[in-house]
Design an enzyme around this catalytic site. Structure first.
Site, PDB file in Angstrom:
ATOM      1  N   LYS A 141      -8.037   5.431  -6.091  1.00 21.64           N
ATOM      2  CA  LYS A 141      -7.234   5.972  -4.987  1.00 21.64           C
ATOM      3  C   LYS A 141      -6.379   7.167  -5.421  1.00 21.64           C
ATOM      4  O   LYS A 141      -5.855   7.891  -4.575  1.00 21.64           O
ATOM      5  CB  LYS A 141      -6.378   4.868  -4.379  1.00 21.64           C
ATOM      6  CG  LYS A 141      -7.213   3.840  -3.615  1.00 21.64           C
ATOM      7  CD  LYS A 141      -6.357   2.810  -2.905  1.00 21.64           C
ATOM      8  CE  LYS A 141      -7.190   1.903  -2.013  1.00 21.64           C
ATOM      9  NZ  LYS A 141      -7.934   0.879  -2.778  1.00 21.64           N
TER      10      LYS A 141
HETATM   11  C1  PLP Z   1      -9.119   0.290  -2.362  1.00 18.62           C
HETATM   12  C2  PLP Z   1      -9.974  -0.373  -3.376  1.00 18.62           C
HETATM   13  C3  PLP Z   1     -11.318  -0.705  -3.119  1.00 18.62           C
HETATM   14  C4  PLP Z   1     -11.959  -0.510  -1.768  1.00 18.62           C
HETATM   15  O1  PLP Z   1     -12.195   0.836  -1.473  1.00 18.62           O
HETATM   16  P1  PLP Z   1     -12.550   1.276   0.021  1.00 18.62           P
HETATM   17  O2  PLP Z   1     -12.546   2.749   0.000  1.00 18.62           O
HETATM   18  O3  PLP Z   1     -11.454   0.704   0.885  1.00 18.62           O
HETATM   19  O4  PLP Z   1     -13.870   0.687   0.365  1.00 18.62           O
HETATM   20  C5  PLP Z   1     -12.075  -1.258  -4.143  1.00 18.62           C
HETATM   21  N1  PLP Z   1     -11.545  -1.503  -5.345  1.00 18.62           N
HETATM   22  C6  PLP Z   1     -10.251  -1.206  -5.642  1.00 18.62           C
HETATM   23  C7  PLP Z   1      -9.735  -1.519  -6.988  1.00 18.62           C
HETATM   24  C8  PLP Z   1      -9.430  -0.627  -4.670  1.00 18.62           C
HETATM   25  O5  PLP Z   1      -8.150  -0.344  -4.957  1.00 18.62           O
END
Ligand code: PLP
Length: 436
Positions: free
Chosen positions: A107
């Site tokens: 993210k």
């Molecule tokens: C947010 C997140 C996901 C999911 O990602 P999306 O884009 O919502 O599908 C998977 N793994 C981790 C560690 C995350 O923080």
């Protein structure tokens, strides 16, 4: 580039408006009016470019002249200042490590790019931007560290008391400066409800320029395409040109960005959507019925999403050819027991520690490869977070193998602060007004 709403393809807004609104009034999601195909010369020579160079080329093609070239270059060099290596684990099995940014999760790509784009568009004299964000763990850390010290912005993070890991909590509460942490005595859903209500509160909206930083913002999606191109570049350097990606999915922003990259011309054979027990999409791919449901709690809690918010974007990408979607994406779903077995197997087979989300993607990749053996095709599973963020799921033996990054050791030495609140909206509103 102009953007339309998935609920109204006649709508036209510029990038700045799409970024600050996050969501159109009609509750659709913003999509680019045109998805440019990158030129073949660039695509077949990807191996000659660095990650920031790739990022700039992709962003420039998508955004056109919304941000002048030199400014866009500056934003990208500042935002994408960490690497995303593809690591070989065995023949045709690679892991794309997306956890080398400041919050140790993928993210960071979205949050760092979005924060800098927002700051760029905040012209002098404009009112300070107040970002409100509810988090179950990873979003808050990426947004906090993404906006930390960014001029003319302030971030208020709401997280559920006792429901985030210790490292996640430190990432939320040790920042100071323009970042405030609120510890809510409730669940993630309570946090989200408070934020949603704030956006509809007249008095708060008159006083503050509120914006959300959640994963539906188009400025979070765009930078997530960069690492797909960059992963392909790394494979090209090894003489590999056929690839399948396995993506651990919750809100489907990550895999959505991969599909956007594919639409821009990245040659990907197959996308594998890997979920935990929240299997709305794999069930749809199997049965053709899209049936959102309440989320259930799992060990891979960043993927506990029963109604993935980015799915409408994916459906929109394929609105002319829905059948193509079912060919390009295949779904796999695993429960907590299988997640733990996968963590164990990855540790044993490769002496590598994967976080629970990542482990699900590995398992899906292995299952897919078993069903579709292809010697000339590399399988890449995305590692979305560093395992040290989820210490409670590992056995002692596996825990001991985890290398704690330097930045985490630093966090432990810092002073931390959070304001405790209950789930009442009045209390939250009073906090915002009193601490203006
Ligand atoms: C947010 C997140 C996901 C999911 O990602 P999306 O884009 O919502 O599908 C998977 N793994 C981790 C560690 C995350 O923080």
């Amino acid at each position: 580039m102009k953007f339309y709403s998935t609920n109204n393809t006649d709508l036209r807004v510029g990038f700045k408006e799409a970024v600050f609104n996050s969501m159109p009034q009609d509750k659709g999601l913003y999509m680019p009016v045109e998805i440019p195909r990158l030129d073949d010369k660039f695509l077949s020579h990807l191996d000659e470019y660095t990650l920031p160079e790739i990022a700039y080329h992709v962003a420039q093609n998508l955004l056109g002249d919304d941000i002048p070239a030199d400014d866009l270059k500056g934003i990208i060099h500042d935002a994408i200042n960490f690497y995303a290596p593809v690591v070989k684990l065995e023949e045709n099995v690679y892991v794309l490590e997306l956890f080398h940014g400041p919050s140790l999760a993928f993210k960071d790509f979205g949050a760092r790019f979005m924060s800098r784009v927002m700051s760029y568009f905040l012209e002098e004299g404009e009112k300070q931007l107040d970002v409100l964000v509810a988090t179950s763990g990873d979003t808050g850390g990426a947004v906090a560290l993404g906006f930390l010290g960014v001029p003319n912005t302030r971030v208020t993070i709401l997280y559920p008391k006792g429901k985030v890991s210790q490292i996640q909590e430190l990432q939320l509460t040790t920042n100071g400066q323009n970042i405030r942490a609120l510890e809510i005595d409730g669940t993630f859903d309570d946090c989200q409800a408070l934020v949603k209500q704030a956006f509809t509160d007249k008095e708060l909206n008159e006083k503050f320029r509120l914006t959300s930083a959640n994963s539906i913002n188009i400025a979070r999606l765009i930078p997530q395409t960069f690492y797909y191109f960059n992963a392909y570049a790394q494979l090209l350097r090894e003489g590999i040109s056929k690839v399948v990606f396995a993506v651990p999915s919750g809100n489907f922003g990550n895999i959505g960005a991969g599909l956007l990259a594919w639409k821009m011309g990245l040659p990907v054979e197959q996308f594998i959507a890997a979920t935990n027990a929240n299997d709305t999409v794999p069930a749809f791919l199997k049965t053709g019925v899209y049936q959102p449901k309440p989320s259930v709690a799992t060990l891979s809690n960043a993927m506990d999403v029963g109604n993935p918010s980015n799915w409408v974007r994916i459906a929109d990408l394929f609105k002319e050819k829905p059948e193509a979607l079912k060919k390009l994406i295949v779904g796999y779903t695993y429960n907590d027991e299988e997640t733990l077995q996968s963590i164990e197997a990855i540790s044993k087979t490769y002496d590598y520690v994967a976080c629970p989300h990542t482990a699900i993607a590995w398992k899906a990749l292995k299952a897919y490869q078993q069903e579709h053996p292809a010697k000339d095709t590399a399988g890449v599973f995305l590692s979305t977070a560093h395992p040290c963020k989820f210490p409670d799921v590992f056995t002692k033996e596996i825990s001991d193998k985890i290398n704690i990054p330097e930045q985490v050791k630093e966090l432990e030495k810092k002073a931390h602060h959070a304001t405790s609140l209950d789930t009442s909206f009045e209390g939250f509103k009073e906090f915002l007004l009193k601490n203006a």
